[in-house]
Design an enzyme around this catalytic site. Structure first.
Site, PDB file in Angstrom:
ATOM      1  N   GLU A  17       0.834  -1.204   0.000  1.00 36.43           N
ATOM      2  CA  GLU A  17       0.000   0.000   0.000  1.00 36.43           C
ATOM      3  C   GLU A  17       0.874   1.261   0.000  1.00 36.43           C
ATOM      4  O   GLU A  17       0.520   2.272  -0.607  1.00 36.43           O
ATOM      5  CB  GLU A  17      -0.928   0.003   1.222  1.00 36.43           C
ATOM      6  N   ARG A 520      10.287   1.569  -3.620  1.00 35.90           N
ATOM      7  CA  ARG A 520      10.786   0.414  -4.384  1.00 35.90           C
ATOM      8  C   ARG A 520      10.957  -0.817  -3.510  1.00 35.90           C
ATOM      9  O   ARG A 520      11.537  -0.744  -2.429  1.00 35.90           O
ATOM     10  CB  ARG A 520      12.133   0.744  -5.031  1.00 35.90           C
ATOM     11  N   HIS A 699      20.739   7.477 -13.175  1.00 33.34           N
ATOM     12  CA  HIS A 699      19.732   7.724 -12.138  1.00 33.34           C
ATOM     13  C   HIS A 699      19.075   9.086 -12.309  1.00 33.34           C
ATOM     14  O   HIS A 699      18.117   9.409 -11.629  1.00 33.34           O
ATOM     15  CB  HIS A 699      20.374   7.617 -10.751  1.00 33.34           C
TER      16      HIS A 699
HETATM   17  N1  39S Z   1      18.031  -6.055  -5.320  1.00 37.91           N
HETATM   18  C1  39S Z   1      17.423  -6.749  -6.279  1.00 37.91           C
HETATM   19  N2  39S Z   1      16.902  -7.938  -6.038  1.00 37.91           N
HETATM   20  N3  39S Z   1      17.355  -6.277  -7.553  1.00 37.91           N
HETATM   21  C2  39S Z   1      17.849  -5.069  -7.894  1.00 37.91           C
HETATM   22  O1  39S Z   1      17.757  -4.664  -9.049  1.00 37.91           O
HETATM   23  C3  39S Z   1      18.487  -4.301  -6.889  1.00 37.91           C
HETATM   24  N4  39S Z   1      19.028  -3.064  -7.162  1.00 37.91           N
HETATM   25  C4  39S Z   1      19.345  -2.219  -6.042  1.00 37.91           C
HETATM   26  C5  39S Z   1      19.963  -3.007  -4.947  1.00 37.91           C
HETATM   27  N5  39S Z   1      19.199  -4.163  -4.637  1.00 37.91           N
HETATM   28  C6  39S Z   1      18.565  -4.849  -5.597  1.00 37.91           C
HETATM   29  C7  39S Z   1      18.087  -1.615  -5.515  1.00 37.91           C
HETATM   30  N6  39S Z   1      17.388  -1.000  -6.572  1.00 37.91           N
HETATM   31  C8  39S Z   1      13.531  -1.573  -7.853  1.00 37.91           C
HETATM   32  C9  39S Z   1      14.397  -0.711  -8.497  1.00 37.91           C
HETATM   33  C10 39S Z   1      15.673  -0.550  -8.044  1.00 37.91           C
HETATM   34  C11 39S Z   1      16.107  -1.245  -6.938  1.00 37.91           C
HETATM   35  C12 39S Z   1      15.259  -2.106  -6.274  1.00 37.91           C
HETATM   36  C13 39S Z   1      13.950  -2.276  -6.741  1.00 37.91           C
HETATM   37  C14 39S Z   1      12.154  -1.694  -8.384  1.00 37.91           C
HETATM   38  O2  39S Z   1      11.806  -0.924  -9.234  1.00 37.91           O
HETATM   39  N7  39S Z   1      11.328  -2.605  -7.936  1.00 37.91           N
HETATM   40  C15 39S Z   1      10.032  -2.709  -8.498  1.00 37.91           C
HETATM   41  C16 39S Z   1       9.049  -1.930  -7.678  1.00 37.91           C
HETATM   42  O3  39S Z   1       9.225  -1.749  -6.466  1.00 37.91           O
HETATM   43  C17 39S Z   1       9.591  -4.153  -8.571  1.00 37.91           C
HETATM   44  C18 39S Z   1      10.312  -4.867  -9.688  1.00 37.91           C
HETATM   45  C19 39S Z   1       9.615  -6.136 -10.000  1.00 37.91           C
HETATM   46  O4  39S Z   1       9.961  -7.177  -9.503  1.00 37.91           O
HETATM   47  O5  39S Z   1       8.065  -1.525  -8.286  1.00 37.91           O
HETATM   48  N8  39S Z   1       8.597  -6.072 -10.816  1.00 37.91           N
HETATM   49  C20 39S Z   1       7.802  -7.198 -11.146  1.00 37.91           C
HETATM   50  C21 39S Z   1       7.755  -7.377 -12.648  1.00 37.91           C
HETATM   51  O6  39S Z   1       8.288  -6.550 -13.384  1.00 37.91           O
HETATM   52  C22 39S Z   1       6.405  -7.034 -10.590  1.00 37.91           C
HETATM   53  C23 39S Z   1       5.872  -5.718 -10.976  1.00 37.91           C
HETATM   54  C24 39S Z   1       4.562  -5.396 -10.300  1.00 37.91           C
HETATM   55  O7  39S Z   1       4.509  -4.930  -9.196  1.00 37.91           O
HETATM   56  O8  39S Z   1       7.187  -8.369 -13.091  1.00 37.91           O
HETATM   57  N9  39S Z   1       3.471  -5.605 -11.012  1.00 37.91           N
HETATM   58  C25 39S Z   1       2.177  -5.154 -10.604  1.00 37.91           C
HETATM   59  C26 39S Z   1       1.561  -6.052  -9.573  1.00 37.91           C
HETATM   60  O9  39S Z   1       1.913  -7.243  -9.528  1.00 37.91           O
HETATM   61  C27 39S Z   1       1.298  -5.080 -11.829  1.00 37.91           C
HETATM   62  C28 39S Z   1       1.885  -4.142 -12.857  1.00 37.91           C
HETATM   63  C29 39S Z   1       0.944  -3.876 -13.997  1.00 37.91           C
HETATM   64  O10 39S Z   1      -0.025  -4.624 -14.196  1.00 37.91           O
HETATM   65  O11 39S Z   1       1.195  -2.908 -14.712  1.00 37.91           O
HETATM   66  O12 39S Z   1       0.730  -5.543  -8.802  1.00 37.91           O
END
Ligand code: 39S
Ligand code: ZN
Length: 761
Positions: A17, A520, A699
């Site tokens: 949320e 994130r 960034h």
């Molecule tokens: N650790 C990990 N594991 N990976 C990394 O890249 C990093 N980088 C550094 C250090 N640690 C890390 C940290 N930086 C995000 C960006 C940078 C980061 C860490 C996280 C980030 O953007 N995370 C996304 C977020 O919080 C999630 C990424 C993800 O897994 O939003 N996305 C999934 C995907 O692409 C799920 C996306 C999602 O939430 O499949 N989908 C929605 C849902 O399920 C629906 C979306 C839609 O229908 O449009 O509700």
């Protein structure tokens, strides 16, 4: 009675949320009132869950809109001057500008870095000599009163002044952050006074710096500060919380602090209970961190109970508190909401809410409550099931590990020889241009994946979509004029989770989100057993990409150390052992990519540096096995195959030797923001292989100019030989939009061409 306690609860909410509200607010789709209402609901929910579970010391002020260190900076008035602050309460707009920068006014965000050795990031306090502090926010008091109005007495959490200052950075070299303690102290005194007036009884002062190397000055500072703070109000009891590691040489200092209670991390500092029981003064209570706040395994209640009993026998039960090792911020909220997690592994796990029940069980089972017997029996059965499970062990993997030879972690020839061979195999111009691997993860891509996972897109439809995206990405790179192309990684949700989903020994969750920074989150996979790669994971994408272009395509993998660091790891064998297993799986993938005709393979290790143990003394051993694992993954190729690696974050001067020992043919690093400062370290170290110093900061949404990148490259050429230098952005492009990426990369290619021209003259 032993007191059950918690140090902090995840604040993203059970269904992220927090993320949705923040991003909605930033996009302008919800207003401030709705934003604050969501925050309030998240806090209420967590307090109520903790109360229902039976936790007696429930934290407050563990919530944050973005980051708890930023909250502290805002609270003590440590607002950098570029944010044009009027000295009163910091507005919501300024708060988010400090966190994320203000693109419209071109004001840079505060620096973000890793919170100790976790995958959480905090905003680094900016400190300067002569800095003054003032209490500018009553957030801890407000949230305490908010809980009180719900009928819940809480224990406000503050970042301790010593840790806060030590986490800060100043532009002045040699500046002693702790010289600001006397200026900061009155702010904490005033705040504690207000909390006492509001009716607080206990205050939790987080001093995780106790798990790091502290000099005599810092140890003295701790004694001085807590002497003063404990004198603020007779109504207040202070609990100083150390966590993330054993106390070691800080133990005597920690135990002698004149406070009512000391919290210790007995998960990582298991062996220290005896020593603590010997030296702790009769007046101090001991809070036992026996439930792992950083991992998702069920606590072995039988073992934990023995520690609790030992403390109770030595101190009496009214001096003992039981809690998690650290804040539960680092684990997902609730196992109950897991629908996709495999059941056989699921029964071994405890997420945030489940850990609360474990803590209460440990506090109460001591009283011999009959109700606890069935719970203990159920726990013992699950622990036994995991310990004896054939799921966790794979004989083939064990055999392969035993058969590892030193030769396997060594390329056939040294870099100079390889270079000659590679130049022939992969013809490239001087200053070759490339990218770090990922291209924009557009809402369209995320939505397609989400539909696919929900069953609304068939495998064929999803594949067709990914194929189209890949083809367009290749075409785009050809248009822009890059030399070494990538497939773009549209199929990957995350650089670790994606591999975790395809490897044996890994389980993955549907909703196991953990905050990484601000809005994130990441969904760390769970390593429960021996790791094996059943089938190729990325070969198909590399092949598709190669079909689309005559140019070299780089295969893209995540390295073993990073997969280890960004997953929940098994706790029944050393991390080094698990890492070696992952290395063999990646080695298999490298082998298959090479066999498929991929001539350049990049193995990213952005987490190599952050995996560094908090204590200097533990680092050489870590670096030894981390480097070995990377080499095991990367060294099985012919001399003609070029191995790349990539690392984010510029601060690795002190591990350069280990970076060189990786023996990657090419390393790309983040240097744009530090104005190529890092490179002098590479020169001093005589780094022999090729380097792609990031020429622009991905960034930032700003489009880098050709001139700025030429200037940075010229700076790099002051310390590097021309034939050593690659030209690339400083990190992957997945968070950027296509329009900016095109303009930025066109300029980058122009910068490389301009340098080639100049070199020819
Ligand atoms: N650790 C990990 N594991 N990976 C990394 O890249 C990093 N980088 C550094 C250090 N640690 C890390 C940290 N930086 C995000 C960006 C940078 C980061 C860490 C996280 C980030 O953007 N995370 C996304 C977020 O919080 C999630 C990424 C993800 O897994 O939003 N996305 C999934 C995907 O692409 C799920 C996306 C999602 O939430 O499949 N989908 C929605 C849902 O399920 C629906 C979306 C839609 O229908 O449009 O509700
Ligand atoms: Zn990076």
């Amino acid at each position: 009675m032993v007191i059950s306690s918690n140090l902090g609860f995840p604040r993203i909410g059970p269904n992220r949320e927090l993320k949705k509200a923040l991003e909605g607010f930033w996009a302008g789709t919800i207003d401030e009132r709705a934003l604050r209402e969501t925050f309030r609901a998240i806090r209420r929910q967590s307090w109520q869950w903790q109360q229902e579970a039976g936790i007696r010391h429930i934290p407050s002020n563990d919530f944050s809109m973005y980051d708890q260190v930023l909250d502290t900076s805002v609270m003590v008035g440590a607002v950098p001057t570029r944010f044009a602050w009027d000295g009163n309460a910091v507005s919501l707009a300024s708060y988010f500008a400090m966190a994320r920068g203000d693109a419209a006014q071109n004001i840079a965000a505060m620096e973000m870095t890793k919170w100790f050795d976790t995958n959480y990031h905090y905003l680094v306090p900016e400190l300067q000599p002569g800095q003054t502090f003032r209490l500018c926010s009553t957030k801890p008091v407000d949230e305490f009163l908010e809980a009180k109005a719900l009928g819940i007495q809480t224990r406000p959490v503050l970042i301790g002044p010593v840790t806060y200052l030590l986490l800060g950075k100043s532009q002045v070299t040699g500046f002693d952050n702790l010289s600001l303690l006397d200026a900061l102290l009155p702010v904490y005194e005033e705040l504690l006074g207000k909390l006492a007036d509001a009716g607080a009884e206990w205050i939790q002062m987080d001093e995780p710096c106790l798990a790091t190397d502290l000099d005599a000055n810092a140890q003295a500072a701790l004694r001085h500060i807590y002497q003063r703070l404990s004198a603020v109000s007779p109504k207040l009891s202070l609990l100083v919380a150390g966590y993330f590691g054993p106390l070691r040489d800080n133990l005597a200092t920690a135990a002698s602090l004149p406070v009512q209670a000391l919290h210790v991390d007995l998960v990582r500092g298991e062996g220290e209970l005896d020593a603590l029981l010997r030296v702790l003064p009769k007046s101090t209570m001991l809070s036992l961190g026996v439930v792992d706040g950083r991992n998702i395994w069920r606590t072995d209640l039988d073992t934990a109970r023995r520690l609790v009993r030992q403390a109770v026998n030595a101190m009496g039960e009214d001096r003992v508190i039981v809690g998690p090792s650290c804040s539960l911020l680092h684990v997902p909220v609730d196992l109950e909401s897991e629908t996709t997690l495999r059941a056989d592994v699921r029964q071994w796990l405890a997420f945030g809410r489940q850990k609360l029940s474990e803590i209460v069980a440990l506090a109460e089972c001591n009283a011999g409550e009959a109700a606890m017997h069935s719970l203990l029996a159920e726990n013992a059965a699950a622990i036994k099931d995991r310990r004896c499970s054939p799921l966790a062990r794979n004989a083939d993997v064990r055999r392969r590990i035993d058969a590892i030879t030193p030769k396997m972690a060594q390329r056939a020839n040294s870099y100079p020889k390889r270079r000659t061979i590679q130049q022939e195999a992969i013809p490239l111009p001087l200053f070759p241009t490339t990218t770090i691997g990922s291209f924009p993860q557009t809402p369209e891509i995320r939505s397609a994946r989400s539909k696919f996972k929900r069953g609304e897109l068939s495998q064929d439809q999803y594949d067709a979509f990914l194929h189209k995206t890949l083809t367009e990405t290749i075409q785009f790179q050809e248009e822009v004029g890059l030399d070494v192309l990538v497939h773009g990684e549209a199929e990957r949700n995350d650089m670790v989770e994606y591999f975790g989903e395809q490897l044996e020994g890994f389980a993955f969750t549907g909703n196991g989100w953990v905050q990484s920074y601000g809005s994130r989150c990441v969904k760390p996979p769970i390593i429960f057993g021996d790791v094996r790669r059943p089938t190729p994971m990325t070969v198909r994408w590399a092949k598709e990409a190669m079909k689309c272009t005559p140019k070299p395509v780089k295969g893209m993998l995540t390295g073993p150390v990073t997969i280890l660091c960004w997953s929940f790891v098994r706790d029944d064998q050393p991390r080094s052992e698990t890492c070696r297993q992952i290395a063999l799986a990646i080695r298999d993938e490298v082998h298959d990519l090479e066999a498929a005709g991929v001539k350049i393979i990049q193995i990213d290790e952005p987490a190599l540096r952050e995996g560094l143990p908090l204590r200097e003394a533990d680092r050489p051993e870590y670096l030894r096995w981390a480097v070995e694992s990377f080499r095991l993954a990367s060294s099985g190729v012919a001399d003609a195959t070029q191995i790349h690696t990539h690392m984010c974050y510029s601060e690795f001067n002190h591990i350069l030797e280990a970076v060189a020992a990786l023996d990657a043919d090419v390393i790309s690093i983040e240097t744009a923001r530090s104005n190529m400062e890092l490179l002098s370290a590479f020169r001093d170290h005589k780094y022999p292989n090729e380097i792609g110093p990031g020429v622009y900061d991905i960034h930032s949404p700003q489009i880098p100019t050709v001139e700025s990148m030429v200037a940075l490259l010229k700076k790099a050429l002051e310390v590097l030989k021309p034939e050593q230098v690659w030209v690339n952005p400083d990190c992957g492009l997945k968070t950027r939009a296509w329009a900016e990426v095109r303009l930025s990369l066109e300029n980058m290619v122009a910068a490389a061409r301009s340098l080639r021209e100049q070199a020819r003259r």
